[in-house]
Design a protein around this motif. Structure first.
Motif, PDB file in Angstrom:
ATOM      1  N   ARG A 197     -55.288 -28.392  40.116  1.00  0.00           N
ATOM      2  CA  ARG A 197     -56.622 -27.615  40.277  1.00  0.00           C
ATOM      3  C   ARG A 197     -56.408 -26.152  40.684  1.00  0.00           C
ATOM      4  O   ARG A 197     -56.832 -25.073  40.075  1.00  0.00           O
ATOM      5  CB  ARG A 197     -57.610 -28.345  41.188  1.00  0.00           C
ATOM      6  CG  ARG A 197     -59.001 -27.350  41.234  1.00  0.00           C
ATOM      7  CD  ARG A 197     -59.942 -28.139  41.976  1.00  0.00           C
ATOM      8  NE  ARG A 197     -59.683 -28.341  43.378  1.00  0.00           N
ATOM      9  CZ  ARG A 197     -60.246 -28.662  44.265  1.00  0.00           C
ATOM     10  NH1 ARG A 197     -61.631 -29.274  43.930  1.00  0.00           N
ATOM     11  NH2 ARG A 197     -60.004 -28.853  45.589  1.00  0.00           N
ATOM     12  N   ALA A 334     -62.405 -23.207  36.389  1.00  0.00           N
ATOM     13  CA  ALA A 334     -62.446 -25.082  36.091  1.00  0.00           C
ATOM     14  C   ALA A 334     -63.980 -25.557  36.095  1.00  0.00           C
ATOM     15  O   ALA A 334     -64.268 -26.107  35.433  1.00  0.00           O
ATOM     16  CB  ALA A 334     -61.666 -25.881  37.085  1.00  0.00           C
ATOM     17  N   SER A 338     -66.049 -27.042  32.550  1.00  0.00           N
ATOM     18  CA  SER A 338     -66.496 -28.504  32.720  1.00  0.00           C
ATOM     19  C   SER A 338     -67.651 -28.632  32.229  1.00  0.00           C
ATOM     20  O   SER A 338     -68.632 -27.623  31.991  1.00  0.00           O
ATOM     21  CB  SER A 338     -66.192 -28.946  34.175  1.00  0.00           C
ATOM     22  OG  SER A 338     -66.945 -28.109  35.099  1.00  0.00           O
TER      23      SER A 338
END
Length: 338
Positions: A197, A334, A338
């Protein structure tokens, strides 16, 4: 500039080198290109420190949105107003210790509320922190407590080597007692998740260092490696993670530095930090994995012996700020995908 992540930087112990490395690092263009730094500290101490280093412009702010647009200006959110004559470089005081802790509390508050994207910490005096009422082993444990985080991992990182620690600040004689299968699996999983991540390393390769010489030599030099560490590695691998070990600690870091692994899980503090600091003494970064916020730190202490002499090296702080900015950007990307 407005889209760059805001990063809270705590000043650390006012009597240490924190104020000096901040004043040296913040005017740099390579910092202003990646983030909007906000110093959580004491503007009077910073001004006094800058007198011996070079002219600096300071902007006192009341909230993280009140950022100066003037190039080279250091934004400061004042948390303490220490008397200039009450702070002597190299001589810690209870008053300074209380301020040191207050900076951390404020930065965590800003990070958890989303007012800043990350926090970076300058060095503190752990014994002094305990003396003023915060009974924690260090920054990492205090911030984990403040963010209600039970499972966290300390990682030290540089360009050539990353090391995660299964145990942190404990006496060497207690390491074997603290190591268990669950702890090692947790450390591996948190490390792999962070590499994916926060560092954008897909399917990260992690090595696990053995506790004993020669990985125990089939039990001749200790049974922890075959009875605890090896089963933990196998279970983590069975869950889909790319992890190997336990490897003898006298060889595993060599292989990591040469590209075979993205990180090494070390069993105890000095096992991991000796090779890390051999390579990255000036520019290593301490980061806490598993927190709901981004937190990085310098990888050195208060250096009271050189405080106030104008010779402190800001390299670790510069690296910590850049790493925090990179992780904050990675998490934002991220979140957007998403």
């Amino acid at each position: 500039m407005a889209d760059l992540p805001r990063i809270a930087i705590t000043m650390g112990d006012p009597s240490g080198i924190g104020p000096e490395i901040i004043v040296k690092a913040l005017p740099r263009e390579d910092i202003s290109q990646v983030c909007r730094p906000i110093i959580v500290g004491d503007v009077g101490i910073l001004k006094k420190t800058s007198e011996g280093i070079g002219s600096r412009n300071f902007h006192v702010m009341t909230n993280p949105g009140d950022i100066s647009e003037r190039p080279g200006t250091i934004d400061v959110m004042p948390v303490s107003r220490l008397k200039k004559d009450s702070v002597t470089p190299g001589k810690p005081t209870r008053e300074g210790g209380k301020a040191m802790a207050d900076y951390i509390l404020k930065a965590v508050e800003l990070a958890t509320s989303g007012e800043v994207a990350a926090m970076v910490t300058c060095p503190i005096n752990k014994e002094l922190m305990n003396r003023v009422g915060y009974e924690f082993e260090g920054h990492t444990e205090l911030i984990a407590h403040l963010t209600h985080t039970r499972d966290y991992v300390m990682m030290l990182a540089g360009e050539r080597l990353r090391v995660a620690l299964a145990t942190i600040h404990c006496p060497l004689r207690d390491v074997a007692k603290q190591i268990n299968k669950e702890l090692i699996i947790k450390t591996i999983k948190i490390t792999c998740r962070a590499l994916d991540r926060d560092f954008a390393i897909k399917n990260p390769r992690v090595a696990v260092a053995a506790l004993n010489p020669h990985a125990g030599e089939s039990g001749l030099f200790g049974r922890e490696d075959m009875e605890i560490i090896k089963p933990a590695v196998e279970e983590a691998r069975d869950s889909g993670l790319s992890v190997e070990g336990p490897f003898p600690a006298d060889t595993v870091f060599y292989h990591a530095v040469n590209g075979r692994f993205d990180a090494v899980v070390a069993m105890y503090h000095d096992q991991g930090l000796i090779p890390l600091k051999l390579l990255h003494f000036s520019d290593a970064v301490n980061l806490t994995l598993g927190l709901p916020i981004v937190r990085t730190s310098v990888d050195h202490g208060t250096a009271y012996d050189i405080a106030g002499k104008g010779i402190a090296d800001p390299s670790s702080l510069i690296a910590a700020i850049k790493m925090a900015a990179g992780i904050a950007e990675a998490r934002q990307r991220a979140k957007g995908s998403s």
